[in-house]
Design an enzyme around this catalytic site. Structure first.
Site, PDB file in Angstrom:
ATOM      1  CG  HIS A 135      40.022  41.352  43.088  1.00 25.93           C
ATOM      2  ND1 HIS A 135      40.031  41.421  44.456  1.00 25.93           N
ATOM      3  CD2 HIS A 135      39.763  42.622  42.641  1.00 25.93           C
ATOM      4  CE1 HIS A 135      39.765  42.673  44.838  1.00 25.93           C
ATOM      5  NE2 HIS A 135      39.598  43.409  43.752  1.00 25.93           N
ATOM      6  CG  HIS A 158      36.018  48.976  39.320  1.00 28.77           C
ATOM      7  ND1 HIS A 158      37.276  48.501  39.598  1.00 28.77           N
ATOM      8  CD2 HIS A 158      35.251  48.628  40.380  1.00 28.77           C
ATOM      9  CE1 HIS A 158      37.271  47.912  40.784  1.00 28.77           C
ATOM     10  NE2 HIS A 158      36.047  47.973  41.277  1.00 28.77           N
ATOM     11  CG  ASP A 199      41.058  45.765  41.406  1.00 29.11           C
ATOM     12  OD1 ASP A 199      41.341  45.889  40.192  1.00 29.11           O
ATOM     13  OD2 ASP A 199      39.899  45.756  41.822  1.00 29.11           O
ATOM     14  CG  HIS A 232      35.907  48.216  47.704  1.00 33.52           C
ATOM     15  ND1 HIS A 232      35.108  47.882  48.772  1.00 33.52           N
ATOM     16  CD2 HIS A 232      35.985  47.101  46.936  1.00 33.52           C
ATOM     17  CE1 HIS A 232      34.718  46.617  48.664  1.00 33.52           C
ATOM     18  NE2 HIS A 232      35.233  46.123  47.552  1.00 33.52           N
ATOM     19  CD  GLU A 280      37.836  48.250  43.999  1.00 36.17           C
ATOM     20  OE1 GLU A 280      36.871  48.989  44.180  1.00 36.17           O
ATOM     21  OE2 GLU A 280      37.724  47.037  43.755  1.00 36.17           O
TER      22      GLU A 280
HETATM   23 FE   FE2 Z   1      38.928  45.406  43.608  1.00 37.00          FE
HETATM   24 FE   FE2 Z   2      35.767  46.644  42.910  1.00 32.14          FE
END
Ligand code: FE2
Ligand code: FE2
Length: 272
Positions: free
Chosen positions: A181, A154, A8, A68, A39
């Protein structure tokens, strides 16, 4: 085939890390194909045409999304015009714009199927991700239709992501997790030949709370009160992801190595 997949992209720090490190890496490792989860590219929330184009310019062939996807409303129309942008494949039929899976052709004729899928555990769930992946894999099987298959799962739960890796083992070149993350240390080739990592980690500033400026998330954790929006941390970012090599005859992974360049994470750069 030599492939990299990055986690990400978090705001400006993530975009800068991609622009600073990806062009050189692409050349040094002779990468045939680069995918990036984007995202959080636009100020931490969603993606815009401008942020997407900056990542294509840095060397991305395909961008994937996640929960997102639609934080920036222009993504709803941009994705209809940009086949290199993928949203999760497991929306109910005929709902979300754009595509969740697509076949891409390299200049030399080889093809790569990329898929973005959203998990259901601790997420706002979409349709069954396993059924959605099964359908895409049977529509475009490895070797018969696609020379490589990359799946970005995801999700929040390590168990669900681990299960998806096993589910695809032998049928995809690479299954990566995104969304938490934080990179995991379990990159490996599964027994059937699929490269796998539970989470790629984000590409952004790790002197943060999962990419966000510390102040507001810390306030919410310690006081249960909110007093502002999350702001992306803007220190030097780490470009964080994975590198694989696949055997062109089988489509399966033969090498897998983590990539962490720049910023505060311990550095990891695959040997060329
Ligand atoms: Fe993310
Ligand atoms: Fe996410």
């Amino acid at each position: 085939m030599r492939i990299a997949f990055f986690g990400d992209i978090l705001g400006k720090s993530g975009r800068k890390a991609a622009a600073a490190h990806l062009p050189g890496l692409r050349e040094r490792l002779s990468l045939d194909f680069v995918a990036i989860n984007a995202e959080n590219a636009a100020g931490g929330f969603g993606i815009t045409r401008g942020t997407a184009e900056a990542l294509f310019d840095a060397g991305a062939d395909v961008l994937t999304l996640g929960n997102h996807s639609w934080d920036q409303s222009e993504a709803l129309t941009y994705i209809e015009r940009e086949p290199r942008l993928l949203r999760p494949v497991n929306y109910p039929p005929n709902t979300a714009p754009g595509k969740g899976a697509n076949l891409y052709h390299l200049p030399d004729g080889r093809s790569v199927l990329v898929m973005n899928v959203l998990g259901r555990l601790f997420m706002d769930p979409l349709d069954d991700p396993f059924a959605a992946v099964e359908k895409e894999l049977s529509d475009a099987p490895l070797r018969e239709v696609a020379d490589a298959i990359l799946i970005d799962f995801h999700g929040e739960a390590t168990s669900e992501k681990n299960a998806m890796g096993v589910f695809c083992d032998g049928r995809a070149s690479l299954v990566v997790g995104t969304h938490t993350h934080i990179p995991t240390a379990d990159a490996r080739i599964l027994p059937g030949g699929t490269g796998y990592i539970t989470d790629l980690g984000m590409s952004g500033d790790y002197n943060s709370i999962i990419g966000m400026d510390i102040e507001e998330p810390m306030r919410r954790f310690t006081t249960k009160m909110r007093s502002g929006r999350f702001q992306p941390a803007e220190g030097e970012g780490t470009l964080c992801g994975i590198y694989i090599e696949t055997n062109d005859k089988t489509g399966l992974a033969t090498t897998i190595r983590p990539i962490r360049i720049g910023g505060s994470l311990e550095q990891a750069i695959p040997d060329d």
